[in-house]
Design a protein around this motif. Structure first.
Motif, PDB file in Angstrom:
ATOM      1  N   ARG A 110       0.835  -1.198   0.000  1.00 46.39           N
ATOM      2  CA  ARG A 110       0.000   0.000   0.000  1.00 46.39           C
ATOM      3  C   ARG A 110       0.872   1.251   0.000  1.00 46.39           C
ATOM      4  O   ARG A 110       0.559   2.236  -0.662  1.00 46.39           O
ATOM      5  N   VAL A 161      -4.173  -3.428  -5.224  1.00 44.66           N
ATOM      6  CA  VAL A 161      -3.490  -2.533  -4.270  1.00 44.66           C
ATOM      7  C   VAL A 161      -3.646  -1.086  -4.726  1.00 44.66           C
ATOM      8  O   VAL A 161      -3.991  -0.198  -3.939  1.00 44.66           O
ATOM      9  N   VAL A 202      -5.915   2.180  -2.932  1.00 47.08           N
ATOM     10  CA  VAL A 202      -5.282   3.465  -2.618  1.00 47.08           C
ATOM     11  C   VAL A 202      -5.932   4.589  -3.413  1.00 47.08           C
ATOM     12  O   VAL A 202      -6.151   5.689  -2.897  1.00 47.08           O
TER      13      VAL A 202
END
Length: 284
Positions: free
Chosen positions: A145, A189, A193
């Motif tokens: 992340r 991922v 985000v």
């Protein structure tokens, strides 16, 4: 983003093959229909879409590029080993959206020489767009992340800055951030985000179209220098040889100038002494 969440990536999966099946683009048809709808209707919102690039060949020279993509491949850019990823980025946008190349990186004009710049510009339905290309990967480790946040923040800042700095003659209202990645898990991922940034920093995501292309096991997209370093090494050795020749020629010219300025009597006496020494050494 909520519309995209309602659609499963697996449903209505489409595979389009090109260049006699040498490469394929795999995408969710509904996702791209939604994206095309937003683009054609000038919906000024951030978009997150994904696809997959597959090929049966191991070297990029065996794949055919369009003339516009070849222009990106051969034109000088601002630096870095990114010609292949940028050329194939355009090829994917051309195939998916009917994009046409407008200007390459060094052709786009900005009001400042020190601002962030975009990689190339295109037109889709006669509307200009900027395109920034990057790669998301982590060598022998897991892409986290924190890696996604760092990459997206850096690249989105650059996208917004170049959009603000571009001159009117080349301006666009919206940009593509095209991210090449090595594994499918990295897509998830980046998506998580991106969702966070859309809520916490909407001014950062702005109206950027984020396109993520998974190119698993296609090493030349991510490590271009491994495939072209041989030719570069040959060029470097030739350059080194030429430099040595030039240095030797300079030294010879300097020596000849010094000899010319010497008195003939001194030169003759020096030669006689040299011959005398050789004669003595032979007799001994």
């Amino acid at each position: 983003a909520s519309l995209v969440d309602q659609l499963s990536y697996e449903e209505m999966l489409t595979i389009k093959q090109y260049h006699n099946g040498k490469y394929s683009i795999i995408f969710n048809q509904q996702h791209f229909r939604l994206c095309k709808h937003m683009i054609s209707n000038y919906i000024n919102e951030p978009i997150f879409i994904e696809n997959e690039f597959q090929t049966t060949v191991s070297h990029p020279r065996d794949l055919k590029l369009s003339k516009q993509a070849q222009r990106l491949l051969t034109t000088v850019n601002a630096g870095g080993e990114s010609e292949l990823s940028e050329a194939w980025s355009f090829e994917i946008l051309r195939r998916m959206f009917g994009a046409k190349l407008l200007k390459t990186e060094m052709e786009i004009k900005y009001w400042s020489a020190h601002c962030k710049i975009t990689d190339y510009s295109i037109t889709i339905n006669n509307t200009p767009y900027g395109v920034s290309v990057t790669r998301a990967m982590k060598y022998k480790d897991i892409f986290t992340r924190e890696d996604a946040l760092k990459l997206l923040t850096k690249k989105l800042i650059g996208v917004n800055e170049s959009t603000e700095a571009v001159l009117q003659c080349d301006e666009w209202d919206q940009q593509f951030l095209h991210i090449w990645t090595t594994h499918k898990y990295i897509v998830n991922v980046l998506k998580k985000v991106m969702k966070e940034l859309m809520i916490t920093q909407p001014e950062l995501t702005n109206n950027t179209i984020i396109l993520i292309t998974v190119a698993q096991d296609i090493e030349w997209i991510f490590h271009q220098n491994k495939y072209f370093n041989k030719t570069k090494k040959v060029k470097k050795t030739k350059k080194k040889r030429n430099r040595r020749k030039r240095k030797m020629n300079k030294r010879c010219r300097k020596l000849m100038k010094k000899v010319r300025h010497l008195d003939m009597n001194i030169i003759c006496s020096f030669l006689l002494q040299f011959l005398l020494m050789i004669t003595i050494l032979v007799l001994l």
